[in-house]
Scaffold this active site. Structure first.
Site, short mmCIF file in Angstrom:
data_model
loop_
_atom_site.label_atom_id
_atom_site.label_comp_id
_atom_site.label_asym_id
_atom_site.label_seq_id
_atom_site.Cartn_x
_atom_site.Cartn_y
_atom_site.Cartn_z
N ALA A 178 2.43 6.42 3.69
CA ALA A 178 1.97 5.43 4.35
C ALA A 178 1.66 4.28 3.30
O ALA A 178 1.32 3.05 3.41
CB ALA A 178 0.36 5.82 4.69
N LYS A 179 1.98 4.78 2.03
CA LYS A 179 2.06 3.80 0.79
C LYS A 179 0.73 2.99 0.79
O LYS A 179 0.86 1.76 0.57
CB LYS A 179 3.15 2.86 0.91
CG LYS A 179 4.40 3.47 0.66
CD LYS A 179 5.61 2.71 0.35
CE LYS A 179 6.97 3.42 0.54
NZ LYS A 179 7.29 4.22 1.60
N ARG A 180 -0.46 3.62 0.86
CA ARG A 180 -1.96 2.89 1.00
C ARG A 180 -2.10 2.44 -0.12
O ARG A 180 -1.65 3.09 -1.32
CB ARG A 180 -2.79 3.78 1.72
CG ARG A 180 -2.51 4.45 3.05
CD ARG A 180 -2.17 3.27 4.06
NE ARG A 180 -2.50 3.64 5.43
CZ ARG A 180 -1.93 3.04 6.35
NH1 ARG A 180 -1.58 1.75 6.29
NH2 ARG A 180 -2.19 3.40 7.51
N THR A 229 1.46 9.17 0.46
CA THR A 229 2.16 8.20 -0.47
C THR A 229 1.08 7.12 -0.68
O THR A 229 0.58 6.41 0.32
CB THR A 229 3.10 7.66 -0.22
OG1 THR A 229 3.49 7.20 0.84
CG2 THR A 229 4.57 8.66 -0.23
#
Ligand SMILES: O=C(O)c1cc(=O)[nH]c(=O)n1[C@@H]1O[C@H](COP(=O)(O)O)[C@@H](O)[C@H]1O
Length: 279
Positions: free
Chosen positions: A96-98, A122
Site C-alpha cells: 500500500a506504500k502508505r 509496505t
C-alpha cells in the site's frame, strides 16, 4: 500467542525452500477470456494463482491499487481471508506504500491489519518516525519500509547525499540513511524490513551490509528486468535466506488460456529454482 510476521516468513522460507514472493497485481485487461466480464473476476483470477503457487512461495503480495481502482476492495478482503484459511503459514504483504501523519497513519494501520488482515504492509518512510509508529504498535505485524526502490526515478531523491547525523561523519546517500535509521533506531521490536529493487544489486549489497539479517523485499526481477543471480548474491544472508524476491506480471500473465494458473505455476517454479541456484 500467534507467530509474528518475521517468524512466519522464516518458516515459509524453510518449508517451501523458497525466497520467491508472488505479487498479486490483477489487471482485468490481461485476464484470460473465460474470466472476462465476471463480477468476481479479480478474486477468481487471484485465487487460482494463489492455489497453484502456494507451495512454491515465501509470501504473497497483493497491490491495493489494482483492487481499489476497480472498487474491488471486498475481493481483496476475501482473497486475503482465502490465503489465511487455505494456505496458513504463508504471510500476506499488503503493498500500500502508505505514509502520513500519525493520526492518519493509525487509520491506515487499522485498514491494513484489521480490515484486510495483512501480516505486513509496505510503508513510505519519507514523513519520519512518528508516521511509522502506528504500524509498529502492532508488534506481530511486519512493517516494510521503502529504501531503494526499483524504478529509475528512485534515484531522484534516494541517491542524494545527506550529511551524516553526527559531527564528523561522512555524507551518505539518502537510502543508506533510511537503512541505518531503520536498522539502528526504528526496528527495536524486530518487525521491520526494507524494500530494495532488484534493478540495483550494488545497493542491495550495501543495504545488506548496513542491516545485518533484516529481511529485504526485492521487487524488480521478471518484467522490470532485474538479474536474479546478482540479486541473490548481493542480498542473501549467511544462512542463504533474508530475501522476499517479488515477481508479479512475469508470473501472473505467463499464460493466457484456461490453463493460466498451471502456466503461472510453471513460471513460479522456474523462478524459485533460478533463485535457489544462487543461494
Ligand atoms: O513495494 C513494492 O512492492 C515495490 C517497490 C519497488 O521499488 N518497486 C516495485 O515494483 N514494487 C512493486 O512490486 C511489483 C512489481 O511488479 P512486476 O514488475 O510486475 O514484477 C509492483 O506491485 C510494484 O508496485
Amino acid at each position: 500467542m500467534s507467530a509474528t510476521f518475521t517468524q512466519t516468513l522464516a518458516s515459509a522460507w524453510e518449508r517451501n525452500n523458497s525466497l520467491l514472493c508472488v505479487g498479486l497485481d490483477p489487471d482485468p485487461a490481461k485476464f484470460p477470456a473465460h474470466l472476462k466480464g465476471r463480477d468476481d473476476a479479480i478474486l477468481e483470477f487471484c485465487k487460482a494463482i494463489v492455489d497453484a503457487t502456494a507451495d512454491l512461495v515465501c509470501a504473497f503480495k497483493p497491490q491495493i491499487a489494482y483492487f481499489a481502482a476497480r472498487r474491488a476492495e471486498d475481493q481483496l478482503e476475501d482473497l486475503i481471508a482465502h490465503i489465511h484459511e487455505r494456505h496458513p503459514g504463508i504471510p500476506v504483504i499488503l503493498d500500500a506504500k502508505r505514509g502520513d501523519i500519525g493520526s492518519t497513519a493509525q487509520q491506515y494501520a487499522v485498514e491494513a491489519f484489521e480490515r484486510f488482515r495483512a501480516d505486513a504492509v509496505t510503508v513510505n518512510p519519507y514523513m519520519g518516525r512518528d508516521s511509522v509508529e502506528p504500524y509498529l504498535a502492532y508488534p506481530d505485524k511486519g512493517v516494510i519500509l521503502l529504501c531503494r526502490t526499483s524504478n529509475p526515478g528512485g534515484s531522484d531523491l534516494q541517491f542524494l547525499h545527506v550529511q551524516g547525523g553526527k559531527a564528523g561523519e561522512e555524507p551518505e546517500r539518502l537510502y543508506e540513511r533510511v537503512a541505518r535509521l531503520v536498522a539502528e533506531e526504528w526496528n527495536r521490536t524486530g518487525q521491520c524490513a526494507l524494500v530494495v529493487g532488484a534493478t540495483y544489486p550494488h545497493e542491495i549489497a550495501r543495504v545488506r551490509e548496513i542491516t545485518g539479517f533484516m529481511p529485504l523485499l526485492v521487487p524488480g526481477i521478471g518484467a522490470q528486468g532485474g538479474d536474479i543471480e546478482a540479486t541473490v548474491k548481493a542480498g542473501r544472508t549467511g544462512a542463504g535466506t533474508g530475501l522476499m524476491i517479488n515477481s508479479s506480471r512475469a508470473i501472473l500473465y505467463a499464460g493466457t488460456g484456461e490453463d493460466f494458473a498451471q502456466v503461472s505455476r510453471q513460471a513460479a517454479l522456474e523462478t524459485r529454482n533460478s533463485i535457489n541456484r544462487w543461494r
